[in-house]
Design a protein around this motif. Structure first.
Motif, PDB file in Angstrom:
ATOM      1  N   MET A   1       0.827  -1.206   0.000  1.00 35.09           N
ATOM      2  CA  MET A   1       0.000   0.000   0.000  1.00 35.09           C
ATOM      3  C   MET A   1       0.861   1.256   0.000  1.00 35.09           C
ATOM      4  O   MET A   1       0.498   2.286  -0.551  1.00 35.09           O
ATOM      5  CB  MET A   1      -0.913   0.027   1.237  1.00 35.09           C
ATOM      6  N   GLY A   2       2.023   1.153   0.635  1.00 36.40           N
ATOM      7  CA  GLY A   2       2.912   2.300   0.691  1.00 36.40           C
ATOM      8  C   GLY A   2       3.526   2.630  -0.653  1.00 36.40           C
ATOM      9  O   GLY A   2       3.988   3.742  -0.882  1.00 36.40           O
ATOM     10  N   ARG A   3       3.585   1.655  -1.528  1.00 33.80           N
ATOM     11  CA  ARG A   3       4.242   1.882  -2.816  1.00 33.80           C
ATOM     12  C   ARG A   3       3.244   2.022  -3.960  1.00 33.80           C
ATOM     13  O   ARG A   3       3.602   2.411  -5.057  1.00 33.80           O
ATOM     14  CB  ARG A   3       5.187   0.714  -3.162  1.00 33.80           C
ATOM     15  N   ASN A   4       1.986   1.672  -3.720  1.00 33.08           N
ATOM     16  CA  ASN A   4       1.007   1.623  -4.804  1.00 33.08           C
ATOM     17  C   ASN A   4      -0.242   2.400  -4.409  1.00 33.08           C
ATOM     18  O   ASN A   4      -1.004   1.975  -3.545  1.00 33.08           O
ATOM     19  CB  ASN A   4       0.664   0.151  -5.083  1.00 33.08           C
TER      20      ASN A   4
ATOM     21  N   ALA B   1       7.971   5.870   4.361  1.00 33.87           N
ATOM     22  CA  ALA B   1       9.050   6.714   4.871  1.00 33.87           C
ATOM     23  C   ALA B   1      10.391   6.410   4.232  1.00 33.87           C
ATOM     24  O   ALA B   1      11.374   7.061   4.523  1.00 33.87           O
ATOM     25  CB  ALA B   1       9.156   6.534   6.387  1.00 33.87           C
ATOM     26  N   ILE B   2      10.421   5.414   3.377  1.00 35.95           N
ATOM     27  CA  ILE B   2      11.703   5.057   2.779  1.00 35.95           C
ATOM     28  C   ILE B   2      12.223   6.175   1.913  1.00 35.95           C
ATOM     29  O   ILE B   2      11.494   6.755   1.121  1.00 35.95           O
ATOM     30  CB  ILE B   2      11.542   3.792   1.915  1.00 35.95           C
ATOM     31  N   ASP B   3      13.498   6.462   2.061  1.00 36.79           N
ATOM     32  CA  ASP B   3      14.148   7.442   1.207  1.00 36.79           C
ATOM     33  C   ASP B   3      14.207   6.869  -0.211  1.00 36.79           C
ATOM     34  O   ASP B   3      14.824   5.833  -0.434  1.00 36.79           O
ATOM     35  CB  ASP B   3      15.561   7.708   1.738  1.00 36.79           C
ATOM     36  N   ASN B   4      13.562   7.540  -1.139  1.00 33.03           N
ATOM     37  CA  ASN B   4      13.524   7.054  -2.512  1.00 33.03           C
ATOM     38  C   ASN B   4      14.905   6.920  -3.127  1.00 33.03           C
ATOM     39  O   ASN B   4      15.107   6.128  -4.050  1.00 33.03           O
ATOM     40  CB  ASN B   4      12.678   7.996  -3.365  1.00 33.03           C
ATOM     41  N   ARG B   5      15.852   7.683  -2.574  1.00 32.60           N
ATOM     42  CA  ARG B   5      17.216   7.595  -3.104  1.00 32.60           C
ATOM     43  C   ARG B   5      17.828   6.220  -2.864  1.00 32.60           C
ATOM     44  O   ARG B   5      18.735   5.810  -3.570  1.00 32.60           O
ATOM     45  CB  ARG B   5      18.090   8.693  -2.505  1.00 32.60           C
ATOM     46  N   LEU B   6      17.323   5.516  -1.862  1.00 32.77           N
ATOM     47  CA  LEU B   6      17.809   4.152  -1.658  1.00 32.77           C
ATOM     48  C   LEU B   6      17.387   3.280  -2.832  1.00 32.77           C
ATOM     49  O   LEU B   6      18.167   2.477  -3.348  1.00 32.77           O
ATOM     50  CB  LEU B   6      17.237   3.561  -0.355  1.00 32.77           C
ATOM     51  N   VAL B   7      16.142   3.451  -3.257  1.00 36.38           N
ATOM     52  CA  VAL B   7      15.638   2.679  -4.388  1.00 36.38           C
ATOM     53  C   VAL B   7      16.397   3.059  -5.663  1.00 36.38           C
ATOM     54  O   VAL B   7      16.799   2.194  -6.445  1.00 36.38           O
ATOM     55  CB  VAL B   7      14.121   2.911  -4.575  1.00 36.38           C
TER      56      VAL B   7
ATOM     57  N   LEU C   1      22.593   0.421  -9.378  1.00 38.14           N
ATOM     58  CA  LEU C   1      23.599  -0.614  -9.127  1.00 38.14           C
ATOM     59  C   LEU C   1      23.198  -1.928  -9.778  1.00 38.14           C
ATOM     60  O   LEU C   1      23.853  -2.950  -9.589  1.00 38.14           O
ATOM     61  CB  LEU C   1      23.795  -0.812  -7.621  1.00 38.14           C
ATOM     62  N   GLY C   2      22.096  -1.894 -10.535  1.00 40.15           N
ATOM     63  CA  GLY C   2      21.749  -3.060 -11.341  1.00 40.15           C
ATOM     64  C   GLY C   2      20.481  -3.803 -10.959  1.00 40.15           C
ATOM     65  O   GLY C   2      20.113  -4.740 -11.644  1.00 40.15           O
ATOM     66  N   THR C   3      19.809  -3.420  -9.879  1.00 36.15           N
ATOM     67  CA  THR C   3      18.564  -4.106  -9.536  1.00 36.15           C
ATOM     68  C   THR C   3      17.460  -3.594 -10.446  1.00 36.15           C
ATOM     69  O   THR C   3      17.235  -2.392 -10.521  1.00 36.15           O
ATOM     70  CB  THR C   3      18.167  -3.838  -8.074  1.00 36.15           C
ATOM     71  N   ARG C   4      16.774  -4.495 -11.141  1.00 37.66           N
ATOM     72  CA  ARG C   4      15.820  -4.035 -12.140  1.00 37.66           C
ATOM     73  C   ARG C   4      14.367  -4.211 -11.746  1.00 37.66           C
ATOM     74  O   ARG C   4      13.601  -3.278 -11.757  1.00 37.66           O
ATOM     75  CB  ARG C   4      16.058  -4.773 -13.466  1.00 37.66           C
ATOM     76  N   SER C   5      13.968  -5.434 -11.389  1.00 37.72           N
ATOM     77  CA  SER C   5      12.540  -5.696 -11.250  1.00 37.72           C
ATOM     78  C   SER C   5      11.980  -5.089  -9.970  1.00 37.72           C
ATOM     79  O   SER C   5      12.683  -4.925  -8.975  1.00 37.72           O
ATOM     80  CB  SER C   5      12.282  -7.199 -11.251  1.00 37.72           C
ATOM     81  N   SER C   6      10.684  -4.768 -10.012  1.00 45.88           N
ATOM     82  CA  SER C   6      10.005  -4.240  -8.831  1.00 45.88           C
ATOM     83  C   SER C   6      10.055  -5.227  -7.687  1.00 45.88           C
ATOM     84  O   SER C   6      10.230  -4.852  -6.531  1.00 45.88           O
ATOM     85  CB  SER C   6       8.536  -3.952  -9.149  1.00 45.88           C
ATOM     86  N   ALA C   7       9.893  -6.498  -8.021  1.00 46.12           N
ATOM     87  CA  ALA C   7       9.895  -7.521  -6.980  1.00 46.12           C
ATOM     88  C   ALA C   7      11.238  -7.553  -6.262  1.00 46.12           C
ATOM     89  O   ALA C   7      11.294  -7.653  -5.039  1.00 46.12           O
ATOM     90  CB  ALA C   7       9.580  -8.884  -7.591  1.00 46.12           C
TER      91      ALA C   7
ATOM     92  N   LEU D   1      13.413  -5.093  -6.035  1.00 47.56           N
ATOM     93  CA  LEU D   1      13.553  -3.859  -5.261  1.00 47.56           C
ATOM     94  C   LEU D   1      12.782  -3.966  -3.959  1.00 47.56           C
ATOM     95  O   LEU D   1      13.224  -3.545  -2.902  1.00 47.56           O
ATOM     96  CB  LEU D   1      13.043  -2.661  -6.069  1.00 47.56           C
ATOM     97  N   PHE D   2      11.600  -4.550  -4.046  1.00 41.81           N
ATOM     98  CA  PHE D   2      10.751  -4.766  -2.892  1.00 41.81           C
ATOM     99  C   PHE D   2      11.475  -5.591  -1.832  1.00 41.81           C
ATOM    100  O   PHE D   2      11.580  -5.212  -0.676  1.00 41.81           O
ATOM    101  CB  PHE D   2       9.535  -5.563  -3.360  1.00 41.81           C
ATOM    102  N   ALA D   3      11.968  -6.731  -2.265  1.00 42.87           N
ATOM    103  CA  ALA D   3      12.574  -7.667  -1.318  1.00 42.87           C
ATOM    104  C   ALA D   3      13.917  -7.155  -0.796  1.00 42.87           C
ATOM    105  O   ALA D   3      14.224  -7.295   0.387  1.00 42.87           O
ATOM    106  CB  ALA D   3      12.763  -9.023  -1.991  1.00 42.87           C
ATOM    107  N   LYS D   4      14.710  -6.540  -1.651  1.00 40.65           N
ATOM    108  CA  LYS D   4      16.069  -6.181  -1.247  1.00 40.65           C
ATOM    109  C   LYS D   4      16.167  -4.817  -0.599  1.00 40.65           C
ATOM    110  O   LYS D   4      17.075  -4.572   0.179  1.00 40.65           O
ATOM    111  CB  LYS D   4      16.990  -6.190  -2.477  1.00 40.65           C
ATOM    112  N   ILE D   5      15.280  -3.899  -0.970  1.00 33.57           N
ATOM    113  CA  ILE D   5      15.406  -2.530  -0.488  1.00 33.57           C
ATOM    114  C   ILE D   5      14.209  -2.078   0.350  1.00 33.57           C
ATOM    115  O   ILE D   5      14.370  -1.665   1.491  1.00 33.57           O
ATOM    116  CB  ILE D   5      15.582  -1.542  -1.671  1.00 33.57           C
ATOM    117  N   VAL D   6      13.028  -2.178  -0.227  1.00 34.37           N
ATOM    118  CA  VAL D   6      11.851  -1.634   0.459  1.00 34.37           C
ATOM    119  C   VAL D   6      11.613  -2.341   1.786  1.00 34.37           C
ATOM    120  O   VAL D   6      11.443  -1.703   2.829  1.00 34.37           O
ATOM    121  CB  VAL D   6      10.597  -1.747  -0.446  1.00 34.37           C
TER     122      VAL D   6
END
Lengths: 272, 261
Positions: B90-93, B152-158, B164-170, B172-177
């Motif tokens: 919900m936070g991302r969509n 609250a996530i800093d979008n700059r992290l994403v 750095l090469g992470t492409r898919s939303s999934a 990004l979700f698992a590794k960063i968000v």
């Protein structure tokens, strides 16, 4: 102002880039009004301009993080459609992954590349050594000073060996001494890697010390007001440079260009 | 008087917290004995302690406790499994948020205890109703904290991850968000633990049949007041230890986090 001819020898090129934002009140604000900017391979190019003029926005468009409303960006001749490891980015607020150690951060891009563990560890260590941070691999970002964090961020980006390094006021959050030290470090790193760098700043001394060429931007709606070649010989000594009359002339010229921008701002839309 | 003359602030006596507890226990012990309160309703502390040992020896106590613990665990785990991904997404969509948020807002002030009876009508008095009510009770704090964590996530992290090469939303979700939202999520889970225990107990006191709440109520029916108090005290202790344990685990796992959880 002549538009640079479409060159295959440009590492990064923005042609007639436009960007408009819609404010909360529904007003249309033109941030970028037809920008032509390019960087040759191995060049160090700075973007300077008054606060809020859109130079960071342009940087994000160059990196593929933001889509322009008009014009195009090409990297090595190929149109930029999104972010990627060919265009690394370093932010003012470091943007390190706080849940990863220093080593974890620097290895991140290498893991995404599929580099095997032994090799990526060695490469990460090498880039940490390059930024003079050997020995803190196991620390978390929260334990580091601002200067150290930024160096980790630089190492993290360089580790994937991008074609272009985009830097968004990277030393803006640091105290004057750390800032000066990192400028010298960046120069040293750039002399050895010769990565193409596009550097946003509003510190004129920084731009002059670091760059081959400086783009000066006008206030919003931003246009390229001037392109200044920095003819001071390399390698440059940060202290000695201040005594160089060429430096004084350049600084004066840049300050003049920016001052006329600041007074031209009628205060109707003080950009953030 | 200069700053140098000012008296140094002395640290409060480290025995003070224990003194506070000791005073309460002393009052508890002697008020009924001295007739200040009716010993029929408030048994002296020592009687409660004796009753507690009696419970430890009672097989039914452990049996009912196990039944309750099972319901609680299933309910909480399901609430987490549903609530955390939902809140973070919900936070991302914005579309998802617009769909789900009104439902959450409307159900937020509704006392979940009132829903117990409805669930019983619908599903009977078995475990399904109990588990459903636990989920209902703690879903909202979990979703809200996960939502805020991901907002609250800093979008700059994403952006950094993408550069750095992470492409898919999934990915990004698992590794960063998700890791970035974890501190907020953990704060919400702490609340959820407390709420889930409360909701479970409320449902068992109301509907009875089995479980520690029902077991406790039986003592009330039989007028065995010290046992009622002992049950309550033991449950309070268990809840306290769960919370303490949780905070310890979170602190150890989130050592990288700069704020407080």
């Amino acid at each position: 102002m002549t538009v640079a001819a479409p060159g295959v020898d440009f590492k990064l090129q923005a042609r007639d880039v436009r960007k408009t934002f819609v404010t909360r009140g529904g007003k249309q604000v033109v941030a970028l009004d037809g920008i032509d900017v390019h960087a040759r391979p191995g060049e160090f190019v700075s973007l300077v301009g008054p606060s809020g003029c859109g130079k960071s926005t342009l940087l994000y468009i160059l990196g593929g993080f933001v889509r322009p409303d008009g014009g195009s960006v090409a990297c090595d001749g190929a149109v930029v459609r999104g972010p990627g490891p060919e265009r690394g980015i370093v932010f003012q607020e470091f943007a390190l992954f706080p849940w990863k150690t220093v080593l974890g951060n620097v290895e991140y891009g290498l893991i995404e590349r599929g580099v095997p563990p032994a090799e990526r560890r060695e490469r990460a260590r090498r880039y940490l050594a390059m930024v003079n941070l050997a020995g803190i691999e196991g620390s978390y970002p929260k334990e580091l000073s601002g200067g150290m964090k930024q160096r980790v961020a630089i190492a993290r980006t360089l580790a994937v060996e991008p074609d272009v390094l985009l830097m968004d006021e990277p030393f803006g959050a640091l105290d004057a001494q750390t800032r000066a030290m990192l400028q010298v470090e960046l120069m040293r790193i750039w002399e050895s890697t010769r990565t193409t760098i596009v550097f946003v700043t509003h510190a004129l001394d920084e731009a002059i010390f670091l760059s081959d060429r400086i783009y000066v931007f006008s206030q919003r709606p931003a246009r390229v007001k001037a392109v200044i070649d920095v003819d001071i010989e390399r390698p440059r000594d940060r202290e000695a440079m201040l005594d160089d009359p060429a430096y004084a002339t350049l600084h004066h010229r840049l300050a003049q260009l920016l001052r006329s921008e600041e007074s031209a701002d009628d205060g109707s839309g003080r950009a953030g | 008087m200069t700053a140098a003359d000012a008296p140094a602030e002395s640290r409060p006596n480290p025995l003070l917290p224990f003194t506070g507890i000791a005073i309460v226990l002393l009052v508890w012990e002697f008020s009924p004995r001295l007739g200040l309160v009716s010993s029929g309703s408030v048994p002296p502390f020592s009687d409660v302690v004796v009753a507690a040992f009696g419970l430890f020896a009672d097989r039914d106590f452990w049996g009912n406790l196990a039944v309750s613990a099972g319901r609680w665990a299933v309910g909480l785990i399901l609430a987490i499994a549903i609530g955390v991904p939902l809140g973070v997404a919900m936070g991302r969509n914005r579309v998802l948020f617009a769909l789900v948020d009104p439902l959450l807002t409307m159900s937020y002030p509704v006392p979940k205890a009132a829903l117990i009876l409805i669930f019983v009508l619908w599903w009977g008095a078995g475990d399904l109703s109990r588990i459903a009510i636990i989920i209902m009770g703690c879903l909202i704090p979990i979703v809200i904290s996960s939502y805020h964590g991901s907002r609250a996530i800093d979008n700059r992290l994403v952006w950094s991850a993408r550069a750095l090469g992470t492409r898919s939303s999934a990915a990004l979700f698992a590794k960063i968000v998700f890791p970035a939202a974890l501190p907020q999520i953990c704060a919400g889970l702490r609340l959820a633990i407390a709420i889930s225990i409360f909701t479970l107990l409320a449902s068992e006191l109301l509907i009875r049949q089995s479980g520690i709440g029902s077991y406790m109520f039986t003592f009330l029916d039989d007028g065995q007041t010290p046992q009622v108090w002992a049950c309550a005290a033991l449950l309070a202790t268990i809840a306290f230890l769960l919370d303490l344990g949780y905070v310890r685990i979170v602190h150890a796992s989130l050592r990288w986090f700069e704020g407080d959880v």
